[in-house]
Motif scaffolding. Structure first.
Motif, PDB file in Angstrom:
ATOM      1  N   SER A   1      55.369  33.338 -15.448  1.00  0.00           N
ATOM      2  CA  SER A   1      54.392  32.951 -16.470  1.00  0.00           C
ATOM      3  C   SER A   1      53.908  34.155 -17.277  1.00  0.00           C
ATOM      4  O   SER A   1      53.302  33.999 -18.324  1.00  0.00           O
ATOM      5  CB  SER A   1      53.194  32.270 -15.805  1.00  0.00           C
TER       6      SER A   1
ATOM      7  N   LYS B   1      45.505  17.668 -18.007  1.00  0.00           N
ATOM      8  CA  LYS B   1      46.233  18.363 -19.078  1.00  0.00           C
ATOM      9  C   LYS B   1      45.542  18.117 -20.420  1.00  0.00           C
ATOM     10  O   LYS B   1      45.408  19.014 -21.246  1.00  0.00           O
ATOM     11  CB  LYS B   1      47.689  17.878 -19.120  1.00  0.00           C
TER      12      LYS B   1
ATOM     13  N   CYS C   1      37.406  29.855 -18.146  1.00  0.00           N
ATOM     14  CA  CYS C   1      38.795  30.247 -18.417  1.00  0.00           C
ATOM     15  C   CYS C   1      38.982  30.934 -19.761  1.00  0.00           C
ATOM     16  O   CYS C   1      40.062  31.439 -20.050  1.00  0.00           O
ATOM     17  CB  CYS C   1      39.705  29.023 -18.377  1.00  0.00           C
TER      18      CYS C   1
ATOM     19  N   SER D   1      45.927  27.208 -23.513  1.00  0.00           N
ATOM     20  CA  SER D   1      47.311  26.904 -23.147  1.00  0.00           C
ATOM     21  C   SER D   1      47.475  27.064 -21.641  1.00  0.00           C
ATOM     22  O   SER D   1      46.756  27.844 -20.998  1.00  0.00           O
ATOM     23  CB  SER D   1      48.311  27.734 -23.948  1.00  0.00           C
ATOM     24  N   PHE D   2      48.370  26.291 -21.080  1.00  0.00           N
ATOM     25  CA  PHE D   2      48.487  26.290 -19.619  1.00  0.00           C
ATOM     26  C   PHE D   2      49.930  26.137 -19.180  1.00  0.00           C
ATOM     27  O   PHE D   2      50.759  25.571 -19.881  1.00  0.00           O
ATOM     28  CB  PHE D   2      47.632  25.168 -19.008  1.00  0.00           C
TER      29      PHE D   2
ATOM     30  N   ILE E   1      48.262  26.745 -13.704  1.00  0.00           N
ATOM     31  CA  ILE E   1      47.649  25.725 -12.836  1.00  0.00           C
ATOM     32  C   ILE E   1      48.654  25.278 -11.769  1.00  0.00           C
ATOM     33  O   ILE E   1      49.747  24.797 -12.099  1.00  0.00           O
ATOM     34  CB  ILE E   1      47.211  24.500 -13.672  1.00  0.00           C
TER      35      ILE E   1
ATOM     36  N   GLU F   1      43.552  36.424 -17.411  1.00  0.00           N
ATOM     37  CA  GLU F   1      44.112  35.080 -17.327  1.00  0.00           C
ATOM     38  C   GLU F   1      44.110  34.660 -15.864  1.00  0.00           C
ATOM     39  O   GLU F   1      44.456  35.461 -14.989  1.00  0.00           O
ATOM     40  CB  GLU F   1      45.527  35.054 -17.906  1.00  0.00           C
TER      41      GLU F   1
ATOM     42  N   TRP G   1      51.935  24.543 -15.992  1.00  0.00           N
ATOM     43  CA  TRP G   1      51.575  23.461 -15.049  1.00  0.00           C
ATOM     44  C   TRP G   1      52.621  23.394 -13.947  1.00  0.00           C
ATOM     45  O   TRP G   1      53.780  23.090 -14.218  1.00  0.00           O
ATOM     46  CB  TRP G   1      51.524  22.153 -15.842  1.00  0.00           C
TER      47      TRP G   1
ATOM     48  N   PHE H   1      42.631  20.512 -21.038  1.00  0.00           N
ATOM     49  CA  PHE H   1      42.973  21.860 -21.513  1.00  0.00           C
ATOM     50  C   PHE H   1      43.451  21.826 -22.967  1.00  0.00           C
ATOM     51  O   PHE H   1      43.156  22.726 -23.745  1.00  0.00           O
ATOM     52  CB  PHE H   1      44.011  22.502 -20.586  1.00  0.00           C
TER      53      PHE H   1
ATOM     54  N   ARG I   1      44.596  31.269 -21.709  1.00  0.00           N
ATOM     55  CA  ARG I   1      45.744  30.697 -21.008  1.00  0.00           C
ATOM     56  C   ARG I   1      45.465  30.682 -19.509  1.00  0.00           C
ATOM     57  O   ARG I   1      44.827  31.610 -18.983  1.00  0.00           O
ATOM     58  CB  ARG I   1      46.955  31.597 -21.276  1.00  0.00           C
ATOM     59  N   VAL I   2      45.924  29.667 -18.823  1.00  0.00           N
ATOM     60  CA  VAL I   2      45.780  29.611 -17.365  1.00  0.00           C
ATOM     61  C   VAL I   2      47.094  29.145 -16.748  1.00  0.00           C
ATOM     62  O   VAL I   2      47.925  28.533 -17.429  1.00  0.00           O
ATOM     63  CB  VAL I   2      44.665  28.632 -16.913  1.00  0.00           C
TER      64      VAL I   2
END
Ligand SMILES: NC(=O)c1ccc[n+]([C@@H]2O[C@H](COP(=O)([O-])OP(=O)(O)OC[C@H]3O[C@@H](n4cnc5c(N)ncnc54)[C@H](O)[C@@H]3O)[C@@H](O)[C@H]2O)c1
Ligand SMILES: [Zn+2]
Length: 387
Positions: free
Chosen positions: A112, A75, A48, A84-85, A60, A119, A87, A78, A57-58
């Motif tokens: 997002s 969480k 990632c 950063s994510f 999820i 990403e 969710w 990450f 950043r992802v």
């Protein structure tokens, strides 16, 4: 990702005609990794990390139930790696495989502000969320990268490892769908400890399928381990479970890889999937996918027996294996007229031919194109002998 070449000689044949040839490269990894979200395991981080920026950043999408059991831990992973994510918990029930949900997921991706390539989307959950998020990932900007982390047995040995995506439409299973490979499928058997026994058994059905049509040794292993096909058994990943698990994945991928786009409609992995797709959603208390497959498999065992393809002894042994796994072999909706309707729909799906995979020994299959109403009648009668 795509390569295309316009052949000069084709163009010369006719100055007003261009023949375009292109091929789609597929390159993804299916990997079993225990303790995937343990913080000293950098697999996901490595996948990632954004190569073009000093932050990563992802987005999820996580099955609601997985969120309940594992959300904090995932969480935390990450956060530890400073990724950063965003969710988004989503429903993992079969009803969630619908077009409204696709649009909701697409809106979340849009909100997002995800970068198109660097990403990624990560989808964590059972076959339902694999199918619906994979479908959306394929539609969004005509395809964005995603990583699958299946958390049910069905997801880990089947729904998460191929390239099919889909949603149900007008009461039909997977009527809208695409082929869209993930970047990777990461399988952690540890997730299976919280899967209900019914959903483990649901996945066992697809493992039995691979045993019946392709892997006699797997059949023996299942017979031996029949009482241990439990959440605890699979998640503890002892030697028998590991062998069953790996053989199931390996035999499935051996079948899928040379025919990823289903150019060849004679697929032995369609065993148990001839009548079941039409019937899975039709019962008052809908059958799970693997349960409908089990009823279909029992019927196909009867068809093999009545056609003299397998012995009475083997037919009984196979049906008993399904029963001993606590899977159904009958369903009140598997009536003659429903079976005929289902076969008719399958005929369209398989482009005008029945192409019904039938066992011709334990661990081997052939295709049949001439099933008749009488075959179905005698198969139903045979299966009804078993209680
Ligand atoms: N694309 C394909 O090639 C393919 C292949 C086979 C099946 N499928 C599809 O997969 C779907 C079935 O998938 P499934 O059997 O995984 O069911 P599912 O996705 O509905 O999950 C079953 C239940 O388990 C819960 N769950 C998921 N992971 C959990 C965990 N680790 N602990 C506790 N609960 C958990 C879910 O919330 C859900 O309630 C069907 O829609 C079927 O059509 C697709
Ligand atoms: Zn299936």
């Amino acid at each position: 990702m795509y390569s295309a070449d316009i052949l000069d000689e084709n163009k010369k044949e006719n100055s007003e005609q261009w023949n375009i040839k292109a091929s789609l490269k597929i390159n993804y990894t299916v990997k079993i990794i225990q303790d995937l979200f343990q913080t000293d395991n950098s697999h996901i981080y490595d996948m990632c990390k954004n190569p073009n920026a000093n932050y990563s950043r992802v987005v999820i999408f996580v099955d609601n139930n997985v969120d309940l059991f594992y959300g904090d831990n995932i969480k935390n992973y990450f956060r530890q790696y400073d990724i950063s994510f965003v969710w988004y918990p989503i429903s993992g029930d079969e009803e969630a495989k619908n077009i409204d949900n696709v649009l909701t997921i697409a809106r979340k991706i849009s909100d997002s502000g995800l970068l198109r390539r660097s990403e990624k989307i990560i989808v964590i959950g059972g076959g339902v969320v694999m199918d619906v998020v994979g479908f959306t990932a394929n539609l969004y900007r005509r395809g964005i990268p995603y990583i699958r982390i299946p958390t049910t047995l069905m997801g880990q040995i089947d729904a998460g490892i191929g390239v099919k995506t889909g949603i149900n439409y007008m009461g039909n299973k997977n009527r809208l769908g695409t082929y869209f490979a993930p970047e990777a499928t990461l399988i952690d058997p540890g997730f299976l400890k919280t899967v209900s026994q019914r959903h483990i058994t649901n996945g066992v059905s697809e493992i039995i399928k691979m045993a019946l049509i392709k892997d006699e040794h797997l059949f023996h292993l299942l017979e031996q381990a029949i009482d241990e096909l439990t959440p605890q058994g699979f998640s503890s990943y002892g030697s028998v479970h590991q062998e069953i698990f790996e053989r199931a994945i390996d035999s499935m991928l051996q079948e899928l890889e040379p025919n990823l786009w289903e150019d060849n409609l004679e697929r032995i992995v369609d065993y148990g999937h001839t009548f079941s797709p039409s019937l899975e959603l039709k019962s008052n208390t809908p059958l799970l996918h693997g349960e409908a497959v089990a009823v279909d498999m029992a019927l196909c065992i009867a068809l093999s027996f009545s056609r003299g393809l397998i012995t009475k002894w083997d037919a009984e042994r196979c049906i008993r294996l399904i029963q001993r796994s606590n899977l159904p072999i009958h369903s009140s909706i598997f009536t003659l007229s429903m079976l005929e309707e289902a076969l008719d729909d399958t005929l369209k799906h398989r482009d005008g031919f029945q192409r019904v995979p039938l066992m011709n020994a334990i661990g081997s299959a052939i295709f049949c194109n001439d099933l008749t109403r009488n075959d179905l009648i005698s198969a139903l009668e045979y299966v009804n002998i078993f209680h």
